[in-house]
Enzyme design. Structure first.
Site, PDB file in Angstrom:
ATOM      1  N   LYS A  54      -4.132  10.126 -18.099  1.00 22.47           N
ATOM      2  CA  LYS A  54      -5.054   9.273 -17.332  1.00 22.47           C
ATOM      3  C   LYS A  54      -6.501   9.674 -17.614  1.00 22.47           C
ATOM      4  O   LYS A  54      -7.373   8.822 -17.768  1.00 22.47           O
ATOM      5  CB  LYS A  54      -4.744   9.393 -15.832  1.00 22.47           C
ATOM      6  N   GLN A  98      -2.484  13.297  -7.706  1.00 20.27           N
ATOM      7  CA  GLN A  98      -1.231  13.105  -8.438  1.00 20.27           C
ATOM      8  C   GLN A  98      -0.044  13.475  -7.539  1.00 20.27           C
ATOM      9  O   GLN A  98      -0.004  14.543  -6.943  1.00 20.27           O
ATOM     10  CB  GLN A  98      -1.231  13.974  -9.710  1.00 20.27           C
ATOM     11  N   ASP A 121      -5.780   4.514  -6.659  1.00 22.43           N
ATOM     12  CA  ASP A 121      -4.331   4.523  -6.861  1.00 22.43           C
ATOM     13  C   ASP A 121      -3.625   3.656  -5.807  1.00 22.43           C
ATOM     14  O   ASP A 121      -2.446   3.347  -5.937  1.00 22.43           O
ATOM     15  CB  ASP A 121      -3.815   5.971  -6.737  1.00 22.43           C
TER      16      ASP A 121
END
Ligand code: NAP
Length: 294
Positions: A54, A98, A121
């Protein structure tokens, strides 16, 4: 019938080019470079790889990426304090924590610390909840479900009025995807591990989406002829012939199902690259919105 391949890798590359252009324009007009901060806790090998990819993808489109790594034993309070610091920084437009988090942390509490306008996200529980409120626009939708919807839209596959079946109801994929399909006026059924007569339900689907984490679980007899099949699954299976000793397969038996479906995503090269492209797009949008707020 041989299904049309929905090439997520090629589409994601086109979207990344569009984003690159958007980053240039934002810099030229407002002097702003979008910045994504990643927070990685512990050293789970898959998470390390995902974060590395990413960050690399960010830099390739001209964005800044700020990587933060904490040990697996870090306290929840330390993680939340870091998120709050990032939330206050003007050069950080998006924050990604994450998942999965170490077991001693409460994911809802940690993800709730991400300011909604930087939740690129889409996992802040408020953002997720808004997906289910008719007429409300969540600031950001989660990237994998968004990638699936984008794959359908950009391949001119209509959603409105169609029967969609989603296999899986996780908070990161199945459930938000079902809500997003519903918001686009599909008639949606969500299946899970307790669903009975699963094949009779999946055979009704004009759009079938598999997100369960079981290698090649969906076989040809579970698919209505002509259905569009989106395979979210990423599963490692042993393969002594492969240099790594394993290879990746989806939740769908691609060889069988591509003989029945009208369109299908491959694994790898389907939904996976779209997820990263949607993260970049959300980060660009976050930076554009924040620049407008001044
Ligand atoms: P997860 O949290 O483990 O959820 C799996 C879901 O599948 C659960 O809702 C579970 O039902 C359901 N399920 C399990 N076995 C089933 C069965 N036999 N029949 C019907 N439903 C069943 O997994 P996830 O995080 O959603 O991920 C799903 C897959 O997508 C994994 O392979 C993951 O690696 C992949 N993934 C890919 C991307 C990408 O970018 N392409 C991103 C995220 C995830 P219950 O709720 O009843 O337990």
């Amino acid at each position: 019938m041989k299904a049309r391949i929905l090439d997520g890798a090629a589409l994601a590359a086109r979207i990344r080019e569009e984003i690159k252009q958007g980053v240039k324009e934002l810099h030229a007009s407002r002097g702003i470079i979008p910045g994504l901060a990643t927070v990685l806790i512990g050293n789970n090998p898959a998470s390390v790889t995902y974060v590395r990819n990413k960050r690399k993808a960010c830099e390739e489109v001209g964005m800044r990426s700020f990587g933060y790594e904490l040990p697996a034993g870090a306290s929840e309070a330390e993680v939340i304090a870091l998120i709050e610091t990032l939330g206050a920084r003007a050069d950080v437009h998006g924050i990604l924590v994450q998942l999965p988090l170490p077991p001693h942390m409460d994911a809802d509490r940690v993800l709730s610390a991400i300011p909604l306008h930087k939740d690129v996200d889409g996992f802040n529980p408020i953002n997720l909840g808004m997906l289910g409120v008719k007429g409300k626009q969540a600031p950001f939708a989660p990237c994998t479900p968004q990638g699936c919807i984008e794959l359908l839209l950009r391949n001119d596959i209509p959603i409105c009025g169609r029967r969609a079946v989603v296999l899986g109801r996780s908070a990161v994929v199945g459930l938000p995807l079902a809500l997003m399909l519903l918001a686009r006026d599909a008639t949606v059924t969500v299946c899970h591990s307790r669903t009975t007569n699963l094949a009779s339900v999946t055979r009704e689907a004009e759009i079938l989406i598999a997100a369960i984490g079981k290698p090649r679980f969906v076989t040809a007899d579970m698919v209505r002829p002509g259905a569009v099949v989106i395979d979210v699954g990423i599963n490692r299976i042993e393969d002594p012939k492969h240099p790594k000793g394993y290879r990746l397969v989806g939740d769908v038996d691609f060889d069988e199902v591509s003989e029945v479906a009208s369109a299908i995503t491959p694994v790898p090269g389907g939904v996976g690259p779209m997820t990263v492209a949607m993260l970049l797009r959300n980060t660009l949008i976050a930076a554009q919105r924040q620049s407008e707020r001044g």
